[in-house]
Design a protein around this motif. Structure first.
Motif, PDB file in Angstrom:
ATOM      1  N   THR A   8       0.831  -1.202   0.000  1.00 30.29           N
ATOM      2  CA  THR A   8       0.000   0.000   0.000  1.00 30.29           C
ATOM      3  C   THR A   8       0.864   1.249   0.000  1.00 30.29           C
ATOM      4  O   THR A   8       0.611   2.206  -0.734  1.00 30.29           O
ATOM      5  CB  THR A   8      -0.916   0.016   1.233  1.00 30.29           C
ATOM      6  OG1 THR A   8      -1.761  -1.119   1.171  1.00 30.29           O
ATOM      7  CG2 THR A   8      -1.759   1.275   1.274  1.00 30.29           C
ATOM      8  N   ARG A  61      -7.358   5.189  -2.938  1.00 32.13           N
ATOM      9  CA  ARG A  61      -8.788   5.225  -3.235  1.00 32.13           C
ATOM     10  C   ARG A  61      -9.549   4.041  -2.632  1.00 32.13           C
ATOM     11  O   ARG A  61     -10.764   4.082  -2.538  1.00 32.13           O
ATOM     12  CB  ARG A  61      -9.021   5.286  -4.741  1.00 32.13           C
ATOM     13  CG  ARG A  61      -8.595   4.066  -5.529  1.00 32.13           C
ATOM     14  CD  ARG A  61      -8.943   4.272  -6.989  1.00 32.13           C
ATOM     15  NE  ARG A  61      -8.533   3.139  -7.818  1.00 32.13           N
ATOM     16  CZ  ARG A  61      -8.733   3.082  -9.122  1.00 32.13           C
ATOM     17  NH1 ARG A  61      -9.323   4.090  -9.738  1.00 32.13           N
ATOM     18  NH2 ARG A  61      -8.345   2.035  -9.807  1.00 32.13           N
ATOM     19  N   SER A  62      -8.827   2.989  -2.222  1.00 31.63           N
ATOM     20  CA  SER A  62      -9.486   1.865  -1.560  1.00 31.63           C
ATOM     21  C   SER A  62      -9.619   2.069  -0.063  1.00 31.63           C
ATOM     22  O   SER A  62     -10.200   1.249   0.638  1.00 31.63           O
ATOM     23  CB  SER A  62      -8.715   0.573  -1.837  1.00 31.63           C
ATOM     24  OG  SER A  62      -7.466   0.585  -1.168  1.00 31.63           O
ATOM     25  N   LYS A 184      -5.827   6.649 -10.291  1.00 34.50           N
ATOM     26  CA  LYS A 184      -5.727   6.218  -8.904  1.00 34.50           C
ATOM     27  C   LYS A 184      -5.468   7.448  -8.035  1.00 34.50           C
ATOM     28  O   LYS A 184      -4.448   8.115  -8.185  1.00 34.50           O
ATOM     29  CB  LYS A 184      -4.612   5.190  -8.735  1.00 34.50           C
ATOM     30  CG  LYS A 184      -4.898   3.883  -9.447  1.00 34.50           C
ATOM     31  CD  LYS A 184      -3.771   2.892  -9.252  1.00 34.50           C
ATOM     32  CE  LYS A 184      -4.055   1.592  -9.966  1.00 34.50           C
ATOM     33  NZ  LYS A 184      -2.936   0.622  -9.806  1.00 34.50           N
TER      34      LYS A 184
END
Length: 215
Positions: A8, A61-62, A184
């Protein structure tokens, strides 16, 4: 869990240096006089910063997040020191922006002018030159999208300022948003701002990644 965080962080770190502007940031024009005044105020606020430290959170964005400490010394120097579980470092020495991934021994280097962070870091940077004031829902919040139309490959950075009488220039940089070529989105949120401390130039040095052994 640590490996997930590291993946991440890498993705978010790349987003921090990302290129391209999101269509979602396009908004109706703000009246010219008001836009010029608020752009001027933002420029003055940035130029009033000599040194700054702040906590940061990076959010993709997650919704995945990593955190750490940002140290800024104008002109041109910045360091993103990540939480202990994330073996990643992003640092500018005044001319080049470097991302180091110690887990996989990789390094990427960009001239700061070729990064969205150039709007914040370049010694002669002037966000009013390429800045567009974006509408916000609060009178004390200023949002400015920075993009050089002649060099879209340099990327886009949307900087968010909040009115704060105790901050240099009366405005505080609350964070920014960047979007990569694959749309993204990465958000950088700043908190716990501190200004005017002594910051050594050594802060912006780093341990290089180990050279890979050829076989």
């Amino acid at each position: 869990m640590t490996k997930l965080k590291n993946r991440t962080a890498r993705a978010i770190g790349a987003g921090l240096l990302a290129l391209a502007a999101p269509a979602a940031l396009v908004a109706p024009a703000v009246p010219a006089a008001a836009a010029e005044n608020r752009l001027d105020s933002a420029v003055k606020a940035l130029r009033a910063i000599g040194t700054m430290k702040a906590s940061f959170r990076q959010i993709d964005r997650s919704g995945q997040q990593v955190s750490g400490t940002m140290t800024l010394k104008r002109p041109g120097k910045i360091r993103f020191q990540y939480q202990d579980s994330v073996p990643l470092l992003i640092v500018s020495d005044g001319s080049r922006l470097t991302m180091l991934d110690y887990e996989v021994n990789q390094k990427q280097v960009w001239p700061i002018k070729n990064s969205p962070l150039g709007a914040l870091l370049q010694p002669d940077g002037d966000i009013s030159r390429f800045g567009t004031l974006m509408p916000t829902s609060h009178k004390d919040v200023t949002s400015i999208r920075i993009k050089d139309p002649k060099h879209p490959e340099y990327g886009t950075m949307t900087m968010i300022f909040e009115k704060n009488a105790s901050a240099p220039g009366g405005m505080e940089l609350a964070g920014w948003v960047s979007v990569d070529a694959q749309n993204k989105t990465t958000k950088i949120l700043l908190d716990n701002h501190r200004y005017g401390m002594t910051v050594s130039n050594g802060t912006f040095m780093f341990k290089d990644v180990r050279a890979r052994t050829k076989r």
